[in-house]
Design a protein around this motif. Sequence first.
Motif, mmCIF file in Angstrom:
data_model
loop_
_atom_site.group_PDB
_atom_site.id
_atom_site.type_symbol
_atom_site.label_atom_id
_atom_site.label_comp_id
_atom_site.label_asym_id
_atom_site.label_seq_id
_atom_site.Cartn_x
_atom_site.Cartn_y
_atom_site.Cartn_z
ATOM 1 N N LYS A 9 0.830 -1.203 0.000
ATOM 2 C CA LYS A 9 0.000 0.000 0.000
ATOM 3 C C LYS A 9 0.866 1.255 0.000
ATOM 4 O O LYS A 9 1.784 1.398 0.803
ATOM 5 N N VAL A 10 0.587 2.155 -0.973
ATOM 6 C CA VAL A 10 1.296 3.424 -1.064
ATOM 7 C C VAL A 10 0.294 4.534 -0.825
ATOM 8 O O VAL A 10 -0.670 4.674 -1.568
ATOM 9 N N ASN A 11 0.515 5.310 0.205
ATOM 10 C CA ASN A 11 -0.448 6.336 0.586
ATOM 11 C C ASN A 11 -0.118 7.708 0.019
ATOM 12 O O ASN A 11 -1.005 8.529 -0.185
ATOM 13 N N THR A 12 1.143 7.988 -0.228
ATOM 14 C CA THR A 12 1.548 9.306 -0.727
ATOM 15 C C THR A 12 2.586 9.151 -1.834
ATOM 16 O O THR A 12 3.210 8.097 -1.994
ATOM 17 N N PHE A 13 2.773 10.232 -2.594
ATOM 18 C CA PHE A 13 3.800 10.228 -3.641
ATOM 19 C C PHE A 13 5.201 10.212 -3.035
ATOM 20 O O PHE A 13 6.143 9.726 -3.671
ATOM 21 N N ASP A 14 5.346 10.716 -1.814
ATOM 22 C CA ASP A 14 6.666 10.735 -1.171
ATOM 23 C C ASP A 14 7.218 9.334 -0.970
ATOM 24 O O ASP A 14 8.441 9.134 -0.947
ATOM 25 N N GLN A 15 6.354 8.354 -0.825
ATOM 26 C CA GLN A 15 6.793 6.976 -0.587
ATOM 27 C C GLN A 15 7.291 6.285 -1.851
ATOM 28 O O GLN A 15 7.777 5.157 -1.787
ATOM 29 N N MET A 16 7.171 6.928 -3.010
ATOM 30 C CA MET A 16 7.547 6.305 -4.281
ATOM 31 C C MET A 16 8.993 6.591 -4.679
ATOM 32 O O MET A 16 9.421 6.204 -5.772
ATOM 33 N N GLU A 17 9.726 7.320 -3.831
ATOM 34 C CA GLU A 17 11.133 7.627 -4.090
ATOM 35 C C GLU A 17 11.294 8.406 -5.409
ATOM 36 O O GLU A 17 12.163 8.103 -6.236
ATOM 37 N N LEU A 18 10.468 9.408 -5.577
ATOM 38 C CA LEU A 18 10.522 10.252 -6.765
ATOM 39 C C LEU A 18 11.483 11.417 -6.547
ATOM 40 O O LEU A 18 11.767 11.795 -5.409
ATOM 41 N N ASP A 19 11.961 11.990 -7.634
ATOM 42 C CA ASP A 19 12.838 13.155 -7.575
ATOM 43 C C ASP A 19 12.108 14.320 -6.914
ATOM 44 O O ASP A 19 10.902 14.515 -7.093
ATOM 45 N N ASP A 20 12.834 15.111 -6.150
ATOM 46 C CA ASP A 20 12.229 16.238 -5.434
ATOM 47 C C ASP A 20 11.553 17.225 -6.385
ATOM 48 O O ASP A 20 10.536 17.834 -6.038
ATOM 49 N N ARG A 21 12.106 17.378 -7.578
ATOM 50 C CA ARG A 21 11.510 18.317 -8.538
ATOM 51 C C ARG A 21 10.142 17.836 -9.010
ATOM 52 O O ARG A 21 9.244 18.644 -9.257
ATOM 53 N N ILE A 22 9.992 16.522 -9.127
ATOM 54 C CA ILE A 22 8.678 15.972 -9.485
ATOM 55 C C ILE A 22 7.703 16.143 -8.336
ATOM 56 O O ILE A 22 6.536 16.518 -8.531
ATOM 57 N N LEU A 23 8.179 15.903 -7.123
ATOM 58 C CA LEU A 23 7.313 16.038 -5.948
ATOM 59 C C LEU A 23 6.843 17.482 -5.771
ATOM 60 O O LEU A 23 5.696 17.729 -5.381
ATOM 61 N N LYS A 24 7.722 18.443 -6.055
ATOM 62 C CA LYS A 24 7.333 19.849 -5.946
ATOM 63 C C LYS A 24 6.267 20.201 -6.987
ATOM 64 O O LYS A 24 5.334 20.952 -6.711
ATOM 65 N N ALA A 25 6.408 19.639 -8.205
ATOM 66 C CA ALA A 25 5.410 19.879 -9.252
ATOM 67 C C ALA A 25 4.071 19.250 -8.873
ATOM 68 O O ALA A 25 3.007 19.839 -9.101
ATOM 69 N N ILE A 26 4.119 18.070 -8.280
ATOM 70 C CA ILE A 26 2.889 17.401 -7.833
ATOM 71 C C ILE A 26 2.218 18.215 -6.740
ATOM 72 O O ILE A 26 0.990 18.372 -6.723
ATOM 73 N N ALA A 27 3.021 18.752 -5.836
ATOM 74 C CA ALA A 27 2.470 19.580 -4.757
ATOM 75 C C ALA A 27 1.811 20.835 -5.321
ATOM 76 O O ALA A 27 0.768 21.285 -4.836
ATOM 77 N N LYS A 28 2.437 21.410 -6.359
ATOM 78 C CA LYS A 28 1.866 22.612 -6.986
ATOM 79 C C LYS A 28 0.531 22.299 -7.641
ATOM 80 O O LYS A 28 -0.365 23.156 -7.716
ATOM 81 N N LEU A 29 0.368 21.066 -8.126
ATOM 82 C CA LEU A 29 -0.890 20.633 -8.737
ATOM 83 C C LEU A 29 -1.943 20.259 -7.694
ATOM 84 O O LEU A 29 -3.071 19.938 -8.046
ATOM 85 N N CYS A 30 -1.519 20.280 -6.407
ATOM 86 C CA CYS A 30 -2.428 19.953 -5.294
ATOM 87 C C CYS A 30 -2.931 18.524 -5.353
ATOM 88 O O CYS A 30 -4.088 18.234 -4.985
ATOM 89 N N TRP A 31 -2.075 17.608 -5.835
ATOM 90 C CA TRP A 31 -2.420 16.185 -5.794
ATOM 91 C C TRP A 31 -1.963 15.641 -4.442
ATOM 92 O O TRP A 31 -0.772 15.412 -4.221
#
Length: 548
Positions: A9-31
């Motif tokens: 079970k994956v609850n957040t995008f942070d748990q997927m080991e994604l690049d910080d730049r992708i995570l910041k873009a996802i946060a900007k999209l309010c996902w």
Amino acid sequence: MADNIEEEKVNTFDQMELDDRILKAIAKLCWKTPTIIQEKAIPLLLEGKDVLVRARTGSGKTAAFAIPVIQKVLNSKISATQQQTSALILAPSKELCRQIHSVFEALTNKCQKIVQSIDLSYYTNETTQKQLLSKHPDVVISTPGKILAHLKNGNIALKNSLETLVIDEADLVFSFGFENDLKGIVDYLPSIYQAILASATLSEDVSSLKQIFLHNPVVLKLEEPELAPSSQLSHYHISAEENDKVAILSALFKLHLVRGKSIIFVNTVDRCYKLKLFLEQFGIKSCILNSELPAKMRCHAVSQFNQGIYDIIIASDERVLDQPAAKQSKFSSKSSSDAESGVARGIDFHCVSNVINFDFPLDVNSYIHRAGRTARGNNTGSVLSFVDQKERDLMNEVEEHLRSGYLTDDAVIKNYQFKLEEVEPFRYRSKDAWRAITRIAVRDARLKEIKNQIFNCKKLQSHFENNPRDLQVLRHDKTLGTIKRQGHLSEVPDYIIPDTLKRMAGISTFKKSKRPYQPDNRSKSIYAAKRNNPLLCAELDYGKKKKR
């Protein structure tokens, strides 16, 4: 081959080991959290596995493959010595390509200088396309026909650089005539690459593509209904013949019984224009979307609708073009339409509250795709279908299919309670307005749209500058306006409005009392009945609004 693999079970995008730049873009999209398909697909794709993704429209499939593609490009940049194209995204229509590109742009917001993506289908000039490909963008998004032409001409080489291939809406590429193009593209691909097929259905065509492009794939078929659950999406129908359809439609909009953005579906291009001209008679603004419009006009129409410039968009179902038995005018023939255009499937219309089937869809899949335009994400929506006697059997097929999908014996497509006799004056008004729109009026409306496109075409501006007489001939042609405008139709006088709706529709032409309205017992019972119907969004808090 592994099917339906269970992942942790994956609850957040942070748990997927994604690049910080992708995570910041996802946060900007309010996902805040990944959707089910993103939760299941992204970890598998990050591992480099070939995946066949099957999930309903609006489930987040685009981001599910876009995020791993961007992450893979960022990883390869660490050791890359030269710029090269490592990802190819194929989609069956220009609108879908544009939509996919917008997702990539949003997700690379913090790394656009590093991850370059282009939508090849957006540019009509081959020289411009060639120049863009010469820069070796990291991600190329295109229809199969366009990219194959450039591969044959040597404008792009993928043998030594391609790492990821994505085919979106895979079940539609055959119906759009791209079968041979896809088979031709295979010859220009490397022997080893990661492949992703995304589709709303698992048809025989998808199975054929799977054998061509995928190697020992994971089939990710989510156990979910084709449409949003009944708590999120409501289905209604009204039994009505042609003249009754237009009367009900005008009454729904003029009495404000339909609120929010609406998509009205018809089955032919001519019907698009006829319905638009009809609504104009009543002062109701709308825009048109069909395969015969140039790609930029279609994208512009969708953009204006999403921005709220228009609350109503009228779309022709493209599947009717593939029906040999369907009666078509010379304007709506398959040869004259854009083979890379699609309306009912895959385009991301934002915040659609209502889908109205003015013409009932020709099959079950078409109904599913139309209904999928609303209730996307966590939003709610409604589907209202007008059904005449000839369309009754089609509705029964859809009803049976929806019951099996929702696992219920109760009626899914409920009868919409609308008493046409209470709005009898609308019937007379609508009947006259509908009859006034002749074939000539529809033809002239389409010619007028073509002229507008000519005037706005940048390619022709230099021609008109050198040949001003040509422009004068166009501008001084006869005025296209064969329909006599009846200004009184846009107004709704009090005497034609049912008493039960005068205090509920919230129409500005009503003479309102100085005192806040206090509903009696009868009105309260009406409120309770309307509250559960998303299409009848009455102003229940009328008194409080008056005070404010």
